[in-house]
Design an enzyme around this catalytic site. Structure first.
Site, PDB file in Angstrom:
ATOM      1  N   SER A 106       5.875   7.859  12.800  1.00  0.00           N
ATOM      2  CA  SER A 106       5.854   6.551  12.167  1.00  0.00           C
ATOM      3  C   SER A 106       6.724   5.540  12.894  1.00  0.00           C
ATOM      4  O   SER A 106       7.692   5.890  13.568  1.00  0.00           O
ATOM      5  CB  SER A 106       6.334   6.684  10.716  1.00  0.00           C
TER       6      SER A 106
ATOM      7  N   ARG B   8       8.751   3.537  11.523  1.00  0.00           N
ATOM      8  CA  ARG B   8       9.834   3.114  10.640  1.00  0.00           C
ATOM      9  C   ARG B   8      11.159   2.893  11.371  1.00  0.00           C
ATOM     10  O   ARG B   8      11.738   3.796  11.959  1.00  0.00           O
ATOM     11  CB  ARG B   8      10.001   4.104   9.487  1.00  0.00           C
TER      12      ARG B   8
ATOM     13  N   ASP C 211       0.795  -1.233   0.000  1.00  0.00           N
ATOM     14  CA  ASP C 211       0.000   0.000   0.000  1.00  0.00           C
ATOM     15  C   ASP C 211       0.829   1.287   0.000  1.00  0.00           C
ATOM     16  O   ASP C 211       0.312   2.354  -0.287  1.00  0.00           O
ATOM     17  CB  ASP C 211      -0.946   0.019   1.205  1.00  0.00           C
ATOM     18  N   HIS C 212       2.114   1.199   0.302  1.00  0.00           N
ATOM     19  CA  HIS C 212       2.909   2.418   0.515  1.00  0.00           C
ATOM     20  C   HIS C 212       3.639   2.925  -0.728  1.00  0.00           C
ATOM     21  O   HIS C 212       4.060   4.082  -0.752  1.00  0.00           O
ATOM     22  CB  HIS C 212       3.955   2.164   1.608  1.00  0.00           C
TER      23      HIS C 212
END
Length: 787
Positions: free
Chosen positions: A677, A679, A134-135
């Site tokens: 995020s 990440r 999706d990213h």
């Protein structure tokens, strides 16, 4: 629950499911009356049953030990303890070893997580796991064209993710299937679930009563490897809701209000637990919206108790059997005990809640719609709205789309369309297909909208924006969750405001921030004044959901013969090399790479947008390290002095020079460092480029764990004012590391020229996390254990 009560509840469920919608027709539908059937966690894992019986036994064990009422959060969390009868359980203090039910990863984070899993040498994941593409889909033209372009540009990465999933037993959701959190809600989330996901908005699943927690990829590897997952026992913040959602107010306004109350770090170390009579006025997807954006207040996760709105959604998505099974355990597992205690309690009366618009530049700066125009003028925000954007993982449900369509139809009936470019992001292929069938996309098109791909798109910076130049001051309004500087379009001058999709739609018709649809009139095509009607929309589609195209690939029964190849010359994928072990010596005279001033999110440390394509290549993506952080020395971004050469250069360039010359370094920051995020690249990159410690006033939860996982020392000033003692030219020594122990501060010596100053640095490392540091990383430590 008595047999009589259970029978009544089951009958009520049958009626509710029939009334809600017609369930999807597939092999997943099990009769509500088939009492003896084993109920699987999802149709994609038919041999993995719901774990309620085991969870119930663990809760009994914990209750017998603690001898007190439990919050809902505690019930779900403690029922997943690796050893319920032995582990220490103290909110805010002890570390819990947990057994999550599943793992979910989006394509940007899955690359690094799977590369780490491959390096572990294991043959198959130990728990149900999925990858969601999706990213990497950039919003440029429209959904169909953007998806085709993304498939071509990212073929190497998609092939890697698909083949790795097949080899190691993960479910694979192809590009175009939708946003990870919407897919989880539609197919995998259930009341009482404990799931970890490599995305900060994983808590979206709390809308279905699950504890869904955002983590870094290394945490996901632990769970996929069959090892218990560690989490510091969270505190529990209760949010009591009374009254009812009505009119222009929506579920989004609840979390915008909570963000206003708690701020971006007020939820750190805590689970947000919603309860009270007001819960019943919020749809299941509305509850998911609230939980999703709990990431913006730093919360570990958020959740709601089992209620009839969840039951309706489960039935609508073909999971009536899960609804029935969950109801059997409602009192035991899926609602808080009477008289349970919260560490903090917030009360919100939904009858009095005014629609909010939060921003710019931070998601906790709240403006009631009645004050937005006044506040914007006072603060010099650009009043003209350039673009309106709705959708994202936070607000892309059928109900969200329907309520926006009702506003669009009202405007169209008066001869008006959106005054500004208006972008719509469906949350999933199922949502896209259903709103297309029900005529909503046709209405959006008439309204002047562009329907984008079923993906994250502009919400995460995947937006090829052309209408303004970089550096041009402008305003956009979105129904997204995050609005940090440059988040959506890489333009630091863009003022992004976060609000409900309904309010985005209304503001886009007016084209200005000083429009209040609750009171102000618009002029129709004939110049006559009118007020927009309050939005309305079906909670669930009366015709049932249309699943759309089949975008799921199940792993083969035996993936051992599947080949996963990574081209050594690839610019996007790179096999990982283990980080070196700690040499057992103190860190003496470390150089300060950068002293960061002000907010430093994971976006500042490792930017997204165009850098997403390098998420599988650690060396290449490290070229974005700290490029968005403000250097305290000169108030500039990506411009620091190389202390070896006395020349100014970009942060990654200086770090690479230090690494080449064996100069170890630290980075220094302020409060809530690493918010945003999940990440883990924001931790991997400093480690890869020679960093050994990050010293700040305070950390955001996920990022602190990510740093520890990669073998970095995550340290906080015992006295926050000691931040001021460190200069760009300082030399930092971290002493007596061989005696590092849980709760014991680290001695630090700061040298500025000829003078020295000793301070203390705190840490939250427990005994096992100290072993991560010594081994060089948590992955190295895991390999040691597996051997």
């Amino acid at each position: 629950m008595s047999k009589r009560m259970l029978a009544r509840t089951a009958e009520r469920l049958r009626k509710l499911c029939r009334r809600a919608v017609k369930p999807l027709t597939n092999q997943w539908n099990v009769s509500m009356s088939s009492k003896s059937a084993i109920v699987p966690m999802s149709k994609f894992e038919p041999d993995t049953p719901l774990p309620y019986k085991l969870l119930s036994e663990r809760v009994d064990c914990v209750i017998s030990r603690l001898k007190r009422p439990l919050t809902l959060s505690e019930k779900v969390l403690y029922s997943h303890l690796d050893s319920a009868g032995e582990q220490d359980i103290k909110r805010g203090e002890s570390y819990l070893l947990l057994r999550p039910d599943r793992v979910a990863m989006q394509d940007a984070t899955a690359q690094m997580a799977l590369l780490q899993f491959i390096s572990s040498g294991l043959s198959k994941v130990a728990v149900p796991s999925t990858v969601h593409c999706d990213h990497l889909i950039e919003a440029q033209v429209c959904g169909e064209q953007d998806l085709k372009r993304a498939k071509d540009l990212n073929k190497e990465v998609y092939d890697f993710l698909a083949s790795t999933s097949a080899k190691y037993g993960l479910g694979f959701w192809k590009p175009g299937s939708g946003i990870i959190h919407q897919i989880i809600l539609e197919n995998y989330a259930f009341p009482g679930l404990l799931m970890i996901g490599t995305d900060s908005h994983t808590p979206n699943g709390g809308g279905l009563g699950g504890l869904c927690i955002g983590v870094g990829g290394a945490d996901a590897v632990d769970v996929m490897a069959g090892m218990p997952w560690e989490l510091k026992c969270p505190n529990v913040i209760g949010v009591e809701l009374t009254g009812k959602i009505n009119g222009w107010t929506s579920a989004k306004d609840v979390i915008l209000k909570v963000a206003d109350i708690l701020t971006v770090k007020g939820g750190t170390g805590a689970i947000i637990e919603y309860h009270g009579p007001g819960v019943d006025s919020i749809s299941c997807t509305g509850q998911a919206t609230i939980c999703n954006m709990g990431a913006e207040i730093g919360a570990t996760t958020s959740l709601f108790p089992l209620n009839e709105r969840m039951v309706a959604y489960l039935c609508a998505t073909g999971r009536g059997n899960i609804a029935e099974e969950a109801t059997k355990y409602k009192e035991k597992l899926l609602t808080p005990d009477k008289d349970c205690k919260y560490d903090k309690l917030i009360k919100i009366n939904l009858d009095e809640l005014e629609p909010l618009v939060n921003g710019p530049y931070t998601p906790d700066l709240a403006h009631p719609i009645s004050k937005l125009g006044e506040n914007s003028k006072k603060n010099g925000y650009p009043m003209e709205i350039k673009v309106g954007l709705i959708g994202s993982c936070t607000n892309s449900s059928y109900e969200d789309m329907g309520r926006c369509v009702s506003i669009a139809k009202d405007a169209l009936s008066h001869g008006l369309t959106s005054k500004v470019p208006f972008n719509v992001t469906p949350g999933s292929e199922q949502i896209r297909a259903t709103i297309d069938r029900d005529g909503m996309i046709e209405t959006f098109n008439k309204f002047g909208a562009t329907v984008l791909a079923n993906a994250c798109g502009p919400c995460i910076g995947q937006w090829d924006r052309k209408d303004v130049k970089k550096g041009e001051k402008n305003t956009i309004v979105t129904s997204y969750n995050r609005n940090f500087t440059g988040r959506n379009d890489a333009n630091p001058a863009t003022h992004c405001f976060v609000t409900s999709p309904e309010m985005v739609t209304a503001l886009s018709i007016a084209g200005r921030l000083d429009f209040n649809p609750l009171k102000d009139e618009l002029k129709d095509s004939k110049g006559k004044g009118f007020k927009l009607k309050a939005p309305q929309g079906e909670e669930l589609p009366s015709k049932g959901f249309d699943p759309g195209q089949d975008t799921y690939a199940a792993p083969p029964a035996d993936g051992s013969k599947v080949k996963v190849a990574v081209d050594p010359k690839s610019k996007r994928l790179q096999i990982l090399e283990p980080f070196s072990k700690w040499d057992g010596k103190d860190y003496i005279d470390l150089t300060v790479l950068i002293k960061v001033k002000g907010k430093c999110t994971t976006d500042h440390i490792s930017a997204a947008g165009p850098w997403l394509k390098y998420r599988g290549h650690l060396d290449n993506i490290s070229n974005n390290m700290f490029i968005g952080a403000v250097n305290a020395e000169n108030n500039e971004m990506n411009k620091i002095k190389n202390q070896r050469t006395n020349e100014f250069a970009g942060v990654p360039d200086v770090a690479r020079d230090y690494k080449a010359n064996k100069v170890k370094w630290v980075a220094v920051g302020e409060d809530n460092y690493g918010e945003g995020s999940s990440r883990e690249h924001a931790a991997l990159e400093p480690r890869h480029l020679g960093g050994v410690a990050i010293i700040v006033k305070s950390f955001a939860r996920i990022h602190e764990t990510n740093l520890k996982k990669q073998g970095l020392l995550a340290l906080t000033f015992a006295n926050p004012s000691d931040y001021d003692k460190i200069q760009p030219t300082s030399k930092i020594s971290l002493l007596n590391l061989k005696d590092m122990a849980p709760g014991k501060p680290i001695e630090c010596e700061i040298k500025n020229g000829g003078s020295g100053d000793k301070i203390q640095l705190n840490h939250t490392f427990n005994a096992e996390q100290i072993e991560w540091f010594k081994a060089g990383s948590a992955l190295n430590r895991m390999k040691e254990k597996l051997k």
